[in-house]
Design a protein around this motif. Structure first.
Motif, PDB file in Angstrom:
ATOM      1  N   TYR A  48       0.821  -1.205   0.000  1.00  0.00           N
ATOM      2  CA  TYR A  48       0.000   0.000   0.000  1.00  0.00           C
ATOM      3  C   TYR A  48       0.862   1.264   0.000  1.00  0.00           C
ATOM      4  O   TYR A  48       0.590   2.211  -0.753  1.00  0.00           O
ATOM      5  CB  TYR A  48      -0.925   0.036   1.217  1.00  0.00           C
ATOM      6  N   VAL A  49       1.886   1.293   0.826  1.00  0.00           N
ATOM      7  CA  VAL A  49       2.748   2.482   0.908  1.00  0.00           C
ATOM      8  C   VAL A  49       3.485   2.695  -0.416  1.00  0.00           C
ATOM      9  O   VAL A  49       3.530   3.820  -0.932  1.00  0.00           O
ATOM     10  CB  VAL A  49       3.727   2.389   2.097  1.00  0.00           C
ATOM     11  N   LEU A  50       4.038   1.640  -0.973  1.00  0.00           N
ATOM     12  CA  LEU A  50       4.722   1.773  -2.270  1.00  0.00           C
ATOM     13  C   LEU A  50       3.760   2.269  -3.344  1.00  0.00           C
ATOM     14  O   LEU A  50       4.104   3.140  -4.151  1.00  0.00           O
ATOM     15  CB  LEU A  50       5.330   0.437  -2.696  1.00  0.00           C
ATOM     16  N   SER A  51       2.560   1.726  -3.368  1.00  0.00           N
ATOM     17  CA  SER A  51       1.574   2.123  -4.378  1.00  0.00           C
ATOM     18  C   SER A  51       1.164   3.574  -4.197  1.00  0.00           C
ATOM     19  O   SER A  51       1.015   4.317  -5.186  1.00  0.00           O
ATOM     20  CB  SER A  51       0.348   1.205  -4.305  1.00  0.00           C
ATOM     21  N   TYR A  52       1.002   4.004  -2.960  1.00  0.00           N
ATOM     22  CA  TYR A  52       0.667   5.399  -2.695  1.00  0.00           C
ATOM     23  C   TYR A  52       1.795   6.313  -3.167  1.00  0.00           C
ATOM     24  O   TYR A  52       1.549   7.344  -3.808  1.00  0.00           O
ATOM     25  CB  TYR A  52       0.393   5.612  -1.195  1.00  0.00           C
ATOM     26  N   SER A  56       1.275   9.006  -6.182  1.00  0.00           N
ATOM     27  CA  SER A  56       1.406  10.419  -5.818  1.00  0.00           C
ATOM     28  C   SER A  56       2.725  11.013  -6.333  1.00  0.00           C
ATOM     29  O   SER A  56       3.153  12.071  -5.875  1.00  0.00           O
ATOM     30  CB  SER A  56       1.277  10.597  -4.302  1.00  0.00           C
ATOM     31  N   ASP A  57       3.337  10.343  -7.297  1.00  0.00           N
ATOM     32  CA  ASP A  57       4.539  10.828  -7.995  1.00  0.00           C
ATOM     33  C   ASP A  57       5.758  10.996  -7.092  1.00  0.00           C
ATOM     34  O   ASP A  57       6.622  11.820  -7.363  1.00  0.00           O
ATOM     35  CB  ASP A  57       4.258  12.139  -8.737  1.00  0.00           C
ATOM     36  N   ARG A  58       5.839  10.224  -6.053  1.00  0.00           N
ATOM     37  CA  ARG A  58       7.017  10.255  -5.181  1.00  0.00           C
ATOM     38  C   ARG A  58       7.984   9.129  -5.503  1.00  0.00           C
ATOM     39  O   ARG A  58       9.071   9.068  -4.932  1.00  0.00           O
ATOM     40  CB  ARG A  58       6.590  10.168  -3.725  1.00  0.00           C
ATOM     41  N   LEU A  59       7.557   8.233  -6.387  1.00  0.00           N
ATOM     42  CA  LEU A  59       8.352   7.082  -6.782  1.00  0.00           C
ATOM     43  C   LEU A  59       8.113   6.861  -8.262  1.00  0.00           C
ATOM     44  O   LEU A  59       6.956   6.837  -8.707  1.00  0.00           O
ATOM     45  CB  LEU A  59       7.880   5.864  -5.971  1.00  0.00           C
ATOM     46  N   ASP A  60       9.181   6.718  -9.040  1.00  0.00           N
ATOM     47  CA  ASP A  60       9.002   6.494 -10.477  1.00  0.00           C
ATOM     48  C   ASP A  60       8.594   5.039 -10.728  1.00  0.00           C
ATOM     49  O   ASP A  60       8.713   4.179  -9.853  1.00  0.00           O
ATOM     50  CB  ASP A  60      10.268   6.871 -11.253  1.00  0.00           C
ATOM     51  N   GLU A  61       8.120   4.781 -11.933  1.00  0.00           N
ATOM     52  CA  GLU A  61       7.585   3.458 -12.252  1.00  0.00           C
ATOM     53  C   GLU A  61       8.637   2.360 -12.126  1.00  0.00           C
ATOM     54  O   GLU A  61       8.345   1.265 -11.622  1.00  0.00           O
ATOM     55  CB  GLU A  61       6.978   3.451 -13.654  1.00  0.00           C
ATOM     56  N   THR A  62       9.851   2.620 -12.560  1.00  0.00           N
ATOM     57  CA  THR A  62      10.912   1.609 -12.474  1.00  0.00           C
ATOM     58  C   THR A  62      11.184   1.237 -11.016  1.00  0.00           C
ATOM     59  O   THR A  62      11.251   0.049 -10.671  1.00  0.00           O
ATOM     60  CB  THR A  62      12.205   2.116 -13.152  1.00  0.00           C
ATOM     61  N   SER A  63      11.312   2.229 -10.159  1.00  0.00           N
ATOM     62  CA  SER A  63      11.549   1.967  -8.730  1.00  0.00           C
ATOM     63  C   SER A  63      10.351   1.261  -8.105  1.00  0.00           C
ATOM     64  O   SER A  63      10.517   0.350  -7.282  1.00  0.00           O
ATOM     65  CB  SER A  63      11.817   3.274  -7.977  1.00  0.00           C
ATOM     66  N   TYR A  64       9.167   1.689  -8.484  1.00  0.00           N
ATOM     67  CA  TYR A  64       7.959   1.057  -7.963  1.00  0.00           C
ATOM     68  C   TYR A  64       7.935  -0.430  -8.316  1.00  0.00           C
ATOM     69  O   TYR A  64       7.753  -1.283  -7.448  1.00  0.00           O
ATOM     70  CB  TYR A  64       6.713   1.766  -8.516  1.00  0.00           C
ATOM     71  N   ARG A  65       8.138  -0.730  -9.590  1.00  0.00           N
ATOM     72  CA  ARG A  65       8.103  -2.129 -10.030  1.00  0.00           C
ATOM     73  C   ARG A  65       9.197  -2.954  -9.337  1.00  0.00           C
ATOM     74  O   ARG A  65       8.948  -4.091  -8.929  1.00  0.00           O
ATOM     75  CB  ARG A  65       8.237  -2.216 -11.542  1.00  0.00           C
ATOM     76  N   ARG A  66      10.371  -2.396  -9.216  1.00  0.00           N
ATOM     77  CA  ARG A  66      11.484  -3.107  -8.574  1.00  0.00           C
ATOM     78  C   ARG A  66      11.153  -3.414  -7.104  1.00  0.00           C
ATOM     79  O   ARG A  66      11.315  -4.537  -6.643  1.00  0.00           O
ATOM     80  CB  ARG A  66      12.773  -2.292  -8.678  1.00  0.00           C
ATOM     81  N   ASN A  67      10.664  -2.410  -6.393  1.00  0.00           N
ATOM     82  CA  ASN A  67      10.320  -2.606  -4.984  1.00  0.00           C
ATOM     83  C   ASN A  67       9.125  -3.536  -4.809  1.00  0.00           C
ATOM     84  O   ASN A  67       9.101  -4.350  -3.876  1.00  0.00           O
ATOM     85  CB  ASN A  67      10.066  -1.263  -4.304  1.00  0.00           C
TER      86      ASN A  67
END
Length: 164
Positions: A135-139, A143-154
Motif C-alpha cells: 500500500y505504501v509503495l503504491s501510494y 502520488s509521484d514520489r516514486l518512479d515506475e521503475t523503482s515502484y516495479r522493482r520494490n
C-alpha cells in the motif's frame, strides 16, 4: 440526459455490501464511504464509493452502465477493480493515467493504511506487514514520489517475500 449520481451509487453500495464486514468486524460500507469522502472531485467520489463493487459483489460494469453512470465513471471503476490475473503492480500502474481512478485509489490506500485501521494480528503479522508495504509503495507511486521503475522493482521484492 441525466446520469446516475451519488444517490444511485449509495443505494448500490448499501444493497450489495449489506451485512459485510471488514477485517476488524466493522460494516464494510463504512470503508466505501470514507474512500468517497477522501475524494474532492464529484465523479471521483462516485468511483471511490463504488470502487469495490465489481471486485467484491455480483455487480458488473454492465450493471453500472444500465444504472446510468457515465462512461468515464464506469471506466474508472473498471480500472480500480483488481482482476485476478493481474499482479498488484500492474493493476496500480494501469490506474495512474486515469485521474478519476487515481484519485479514488489514493483515497482507498489512505484509508487502508490509516493507523485506525491497521491491525496487528499475530497469526498473520508477516502477511499484514507485506500488505502495508504494498500500500505504501503504491501510494508513493500514484502520488509521484516514486518512479515506475523503482515502484516495479520494490513491488517485485515485496511479491518475492510474500511468495516464499
Amino acid at each position: 440526459m441525466e446520469y446516475a449520481g451519488i444517490d444511485e451509487a449509495l443505494a448500490l453500495v448499501a444493497k450489495h455490501f449489506r451485512g459485510m464486514t471488514d477485517k476488524d468486524g466493522e460494516p464494510y460500507v463504512m470503508h466505501c464511504l470514507r474512500v468517497m469522502m477522501g475524494c474532492r472531485e464529484s465523479d471521483a467520489q462516485l468511483v471511490g464509493l463504488m470502487h469495490d463493487l465489481v471486485e467484491d459483489t455480483s455487480v458488473t460494469l454492465a450493471d453500472l452502465r444500465s444504472q446510468g453512470f457515465t462512461d468515464e465513471v464506469v471506466a474508472a471503476v473498471d480500472l480500480v477493480t483488481h482482476k485476478s490475473g493481474d499482479s498488484y503492480a500492474e493493476y496500480v500502474v494501469s490506474i495512474k493515467s486515469n485521474p478519476l481512478a487515481r484519485e479514488a485509489k489514493l483515497s482507498d490506500l489512505r484509508d487502508n493504511f490509516s493507523i485506525n485501521r491497521v491491525l496487528y494480528r499475530e497469526p498473520v503479522r508477516e502477511r499484514d506487514l507485506l500488505r502495508m508495504q504494498r500500500y505504501v509503495l503504491s501510494y508513493q507511486y500514484l502520488s509521484d514520489r516514486l518512479d515506475e521503475t523503482s515502484y516495479r522493482r520494490n513491488m517485485a521484492r515485496v511479491e518475492d517475500v510474500s511468495a516464499s
